[in-house]
Design an enzyme around this catalytic site. Structure first.
Site, PDB file in Angstrom:
ATOM      1  N   LYS A  53      62.337  86.862  24.639  1.00 14.27           N
ATOM      2  CA  LYS A  53      63.059  86.144  25.699  1.00 14.27           C
ATOM      3  C   LYS A  53      63.244  84.681  25.315  1.00 14.27           C
ATOM      4  O   LYS A  53      64.315  84.108  25.525  1.00 14.27           O
ATOM      5  CB  LYS A  53      62.302  86.271  27.026  1.00 14.27           C
ATOM      6  CG  LYS A  53      62.361  87.686  27.608  1.00 14.27           C
ATOM      7  CD  LYS A  53      61.430  87.878  28.792  1.00 14.27           C
ATOM      8  CE  LYS A  53      61.317  89.351  29.155  1.00 14.27           C
ATOM      9  NZ  LYS A  53      60.296  89.648  30.161  1.00 14.27           N
ATOM     10  N   GLN A  97      55.311  86.970  33.071  1.00 17.33           N
ATOM     11  CA  GLN A  97      55.305  88.236  32.340  1.00 17.33           C
ATOM     12  C   GLN A  97      54.249  89.170  32.918  1.00 17.33           C
ATOM     13  O   GLN A  97      53.106  88.772  33.166  1.00 17.33           O
ATOM     14  CB  GLN A  97      55.052  87.975  30.838  1.00 17.33           C
ATOM     15  CG  GLN A  97      55.144  89.208  29.972  1.00 17.33           C
ATOM     16  CD  GLN A  97      56.551  89.824  29.934  1.00 17.33           C
ATOM     17  OE1 GLN A  97      57.552  89.134  30.058  1.00 17.33           O
ATOM     18  NE2 GLN A  97      56.621  91.128  29.769  1.00 17.33           N
ATOM     19  N   ASP A 120      63.651  87.236  37.482  1.00 15.38           N
ATOM     20  CA  ASP A 120      63.309  88.650  37.310  1.00 15.38           C
ATOM     21  C   ASP A 120      63.829  89.482  38.481  1.00 15.38           C
ATOM     22  O   ASP A 120      63.868  90.719  38.389  1.00 15.38           O
ATOM     23  CB  ASP A 120      61.782  88.826  37.226  1.00 15.38           C
ATOM     24  CG  ASP A 120      61.285  89.007  35.800  1.00 15.38           C
ATOM     25  OD1 ASP A 120      62.034  89.585  34.978  1.00 15.38           O
ATOM     26  OD2 ASP A 120      60.163  88.573  35.516  1.00 15.38           O
TER      27      ASP A 120
HETATM   28  N1  GUN Z   1      56.849  93.503  32.025  1.00 12.15           N
HETATM   29  C1  GUN Z   1      57.536  94.632  31.769  1.00 12.15           C
HETATM   30  N2  GUN Z   1      58.819  94.491  32.145  1.00 12.15           N
HETATM   31  C2  GUN Z   1      58.933  93.250  32.662  1.00 12.15           C
HETATM   32  C3  GUN Z   1      60.022  92.521  33.203  1.00 12.15           C
HETATM   33  O1  GUN Z   1      61.153  92.980  33.321  1.00 12.15           O
HETATM   34  N3  GUN Z   1      59.732  91.254  33.619  1.00 12.15           N
HETATM   35  C4  GUN Z   1      58.498  90.727  33.510  1.00 12.15           C
HETATM   36  N4  GUN Z   1      58.307  89.487  33.956  1.00 12.15           N
HETATM   37  N5  GUN Z   1      57.471  91.373  33.002  1.00 12.15           N
HETATM   38  C5  GUN Z   1      57.699  92.628  32.579  1.00 12.15           C
END
Ligand code: GUN
Length: 283
Positions: A53, A97, A120
């Protein structure tokens, strides 16, 4: 013949290029889009996702603010970080995350994020808006799936879409987005009897079950669009999806690979949400 392979990696690169143009326009107004990435603990898979990311942010001209907390951090400490980021005008998006360590309540942390910065799309405000057809910032994985369908010319309106998985991150929002585009939607899950009988009726099959190669070729309607959200690590270290790709590819109309399908699109949609959030802030 075989399916058209929807190249998520190439599509994500294209989207990042588009986002970069938008980011530069915002930067010219003195609003460099900014994403705060919060990682608690040292889960290796989470570290890989976070790096992907952040790399995409740099490609797209989005500034990143890194917050790394030890696995011993308390919920109160994490909430303090969120409060600080909520109040920081340089931060347009906040991404915590997941998974968080077991002693931290993920709900209380995620719900503390200002919905205007919820890139998110996990806050109840964001999910509620999506339910009512007024998306604020929508969850990234299902947004990526929808964009893959759209840019590949897959018809959605009036088609039968089957979603496997009912998580708040993927399955439920994917179903809502498909419904919003006038599909007839069925949601399946671990308690659905005779799953194959349902999936065989799907014009669009979105699989987010997290079970390697569970979708066998006899579960797929000829010509269907098969979107594979699964990312499963095999014992040999390789990634594989929820779909038996090689076999299903010969029968489907469209298919997404793993890796190189939904994964890169999810990352691209994070960036798109940051730019959207920064654009709204810029007015
Ligand atoms: N962990 C697994 N998928 C995601 C996601 O889409 N966003 C975040 N923040 N953590 C994750």
């Amino acid at each position: 013949m075989g399916a058209i392979v929807i190249d998520g990696a190439a599509m994500a690169r294209q989207i990042l290029g588009e986002q970069r143009d938008a980011a530069l326009r915002l930067a010219a107004l003195g609003r460099v889009p900014g994403l705060a990435v919060v990682l608690v603990g040292d889960d290796p898979a989470s570290a890989v996702y976070v790096r992907a990311k952040e790399r995409a942010c740099h490609e797209a001209g989005v500034r990143t603010f890194d917050y790394r907390l030890p696995s011993t951090a308390t919920e109160a400490e994490l909430l303090q970080v969120i409060d600080t980021l909520n109040g920081d005008p340089q931060v347009h998006g906040i991404l915590v995350q997941l998974p968080l360590p077991a002693h931290i309540g993920a709900d209380s942390v995620l719900q503390r994020i200002d919905p205007a910065k919820d890139v998110d799309g996990f806050t109840w405000r964001s999910l509620g808006a999506l339910l009512d057809g007024h998306a604020l910032l929508a969850p990234c994985t299902p947004s990526g799936c929808m964009l893959m369908l759209e840019r590949s010319g897959v018809p959605v309106a009036g088609r039968h879409a089957v979603v496997i998985g009912r998580s708040s991150i993927v399955g439920k929002p994917a179903a809502l987005m498909l419904l919003e585009r006038d599909a007839t939607v069925t949601i399946c899950h671990s308690r659905t009897p005779d799953l194959a009988a349902v999936t065989r009726e799907a014009d669009i099959l979105v699989c987010a079950a997290g079970r390697p190669r569970m979708i066998a070729v006899d579960m797929v309607k000829p010509g269907a669009a098969v979107i594979d959200v699964g990312i499963n690590r095999m014992q040999n270290g390789k990634l594989c999806g929820d779909v038996d790709y090689d076999a299903v590819r010969a029968k489907a109309g469209w298919i997404t690979p793993v890796p190189g399908g939904v994964g890169p699109m999810t990352v691209a949609m994070v960036i798109a949400n940051v730019i959207t959030a920064a654009g709204r802030r810029a007015g």
